[in-house]
Write a protein that holds these residues in place. Structure first.
Motif, mmCIF file in Angstrom:
data_model
loop_
_atom_site.group_PDB
_atom_site.id
_atom_site.type_symbol
_atom_site.label_atom_id
_atom_site.label_comp_id
_atom_site.label_asym_id
_atom_site.label_seq_id
_atom_site.Cartn_x
_atom_site.Cartn_y
_atom_site.Cartn_z
ATOM 1 N N MET A 43 0.717 -1.031 -0.196
ATOM 2 C CA MET A 43 -0.364 -0.003 0.028
ATOM 3 C C MET A 43 0.550 1.086 -0.015
ATOM 4 O O MET A 43 1.796 1.218 0.285
ATOM 5 N N GLN A 44 0.278 1.964 -0.417
ATOM 6 C CA GLN A 44 1.152 3.057 -0.513
ATOM 7 C C GLN A 44 0.991 4.285 1.382
ATOM 8 O O GLN A 44 0.247 3.868 1.917
ATOM 9 N N ARG A 45 1.838 4.764 1.178
ATOM 10 C CA ARG A 45 2.115 5.173 2.738
ATOM 11 C C ARG A 45 0.999 6.227 3.071
ATOM 12 O O ARG A 45 0.625 7.083 2.070
ATOM 13 N N GLU A 46 -0.101 6.504 4.687
ATOM 14 C CA GLU A 46 -0.646 7.686 4.304
ATOM 15 C C GLU A 46 -0.393 8.092 5.947
ATOM 16 O O GLU A 46 0.129 7.643 6.396
ATOM 17 N N LEU A 47 -1.545 9.283 5.788
ATOM 18 C CA LEU A 47 -1.437 10.008 7.063
ATOM 19 C C LEU A 47 -2.404 9.414 7.736
ATOM 20 O O LEU A 47 -3.750 9.586 7.679
ATOM 21 N N VAL A 48 -1.662 9.653 9.241
ATOM 22 C CA VAL A 48 -2.228 8.865 10.406
ATOM 23 C C VAL A 48 -2.854 9.895 10.804
ATOM 24 O O VAL A 48 -3.844 10.634 11.746
ATOM 25 N N ALA A 49 -1.848 10.855 11.380
ATOM 26 C CA ALA A 49 -2.231 12.318 11.815
ATOM 27 C C ALA A 49 -0.894 13.212 11.844
ATOM 28 O O ALA A 49 0.336 12.422 12.227
ATOM 29 N N SER A 50 -1.314 14.335 12.142
ATOM 30 C CA SER A 50 -0.052 15.765 12.086
ATOM 31 C C SER A 50 -1.059 16.048 13.462
ATOM 32 O O SER A 50 -1.872 16.946 14.178
ATOM 33 N N ILE A 51 0.529 17.264 13.860
ATOM 34 C CA ILE A 51 0.014 18.670 14.952
ATOM 35 C C ILE A 51 1.343 19.210 14.637
ATOM 36 O O ILE A 51 2.343 19.110 14.898
ATOM 37 N N THR A 52 0.836 20.384 14.413
ATOM 38 C CA THR A 52 1.557 21.851 14.249
ATOM 39 C C THR A 52 2.363 22.395 15.491
ATOM 40 O O THR A 52 2.116 21.786 15.824
ATOM 41 N N THR A 53 3.208 23.248 15.248
ATOM 42 C CA THR A 53 3.672 23.571 15.735
ATOM 43 C C THR A 53 3.186 25.149 17.155
ATOM 44 O O THR A 53 3.293 24.669 18.502
ATOM 45 N N ALA A 54 1.791 24.453 16.897
ATOM 46 C CA ALA A 54 0.736 25.620 18.170
ATOM 47 C C ALA A 54 -0.274 24.112 18.774
ATOM 48 O O ALA A 54 -1.163 24.959 19.439
ATOM 49 N N GLY A 55 0.648 22.958 17.889
ATOM 50 C CA GLY A 55 -0.834 21.713 18.905
ATOM 51 C C GLY A 55 -2.211 21.699 18.071
ATOM 52 O O GLY A 55 -2.826 20.652 19.099
ATOM 53 N N ILE A 56 -2.003 21.630 16.989
ATOM 54 C CA ILE A 56 -3.087 21.522 16.371
ATOM 55 C C ILE A 56 -3.418 20.441 16.010
ATOM 56 O O ILE A 56 -1.812 20.309 14.965
ATOM 57 N N THR A 57 -4.242 19.737 15.914
ATOM 58 C CA THR A 57 -3.955 18.185 15.599
ATOM 59 C C THR A 57 -4.745 17.875 14.689
ATOM 60 O O THR A 57 -5.848 18.093 14.749
ATOM 61 N N THR A 58 -4.611 17.251 13.587
ATOM 62 C CA THR A 58 -5.548 16.662 12.470
ATOM 63 C C THR A 58 -5.288 14.795 12.352
ATOM 64 O O THR A 58 -4.030 14.506 12.835
ATOM 65 N N TYR A 59 -6.451 14.071 11.995
ATOM 66 C CA TYR A 59 -6.382 12.374 11.980
ATOM 67 C C TYR A 59 -6.936 12.315 11.125
ATOM 68 O O TYR A 59 -8.020 12.812 10.439
ATOM 69 N N ALA A 60 -6.704 11.137 10.498
ATOM 70 C CA ALA A 60 -7.364 10.043 9.391
ATOM 71 C C ALA A 60 -7.769 9.440 9.819
ATOM 72 O O ALA A 60 -9.080 9.534 10.938
ATOM 73 N N ASP A 61 -9.601 9.809 9.116
ATOM 74 C CA ASP A 61 -11.016 9.294 9.310
ATOM 75 C C ASP A 61 -10.474 7.790 10.058
ATOM 76 O O ASP A 61 -11.626 7.360 11.446
#
Length: 123
Positions: A43-61
């Motif tokens: 499979m291709q590499r996929e984004l799981v989660a991210s966090i910015t310097t300000a602490g804002i987070t995102t997640y894969a569904d």
């Protein structure tokens, strides 16, 4: 010089928990935006989660409500706490960090990757 060091993954049963960390090396002055990716076999590499310097987070569904990304800027470390693991979470997990490395008396921007760590979830 190694810029990022990931902790060891492991083998866990479905429903179990596992934590990963990613730490900046000695020449790393600062960590900016950070993320975890994973790659399952074939499979291709996929984004799981991210966090910015300000602490804002995102997640894969697929991991929302189960995984938590966090960071400790003093320790130059990012974490991924994984709970309620499923077999489909199996893969090699990589940290990716935009960081600043000390070079020649100055700072150099680098988009760095960790070495990858295997996470296997058995059913």
């Amino acid at each position: 010089q190694v810029l990022l060091v990931e902790s060891a993954g492991g083998l866990v049963q479905a429903g179990g928990s596992l934590g990963l960390s990613c730490t900046g090396g000695n020449t790393v002055a600062r960590l900016d935006d950070m993320a975890w990716y994973r790659q399952a076999p074939g499979m291709q590499r996929e984004l799981v989660a991210s966090i910015t310097t300000a602490g804002i987070t995102t997640y894969a569904d697929s991991v929302k409500g189960r995984f938590t990304i966090s960071r400790d800027n003093v320790k130059k470390t990012m974490y991924l706490q994984m709970t309620s693991l499923k077999p489909e979470d199996t893969g090699v997990y990589y940290c990716n960090v935009h960081l600043w490395e000390r070079l020649g008396g100055g700072l150099s921007a680098v988009d760095a990757w960790g070495q990858g760590t295997q996470v296997t979830v058995s059913s």
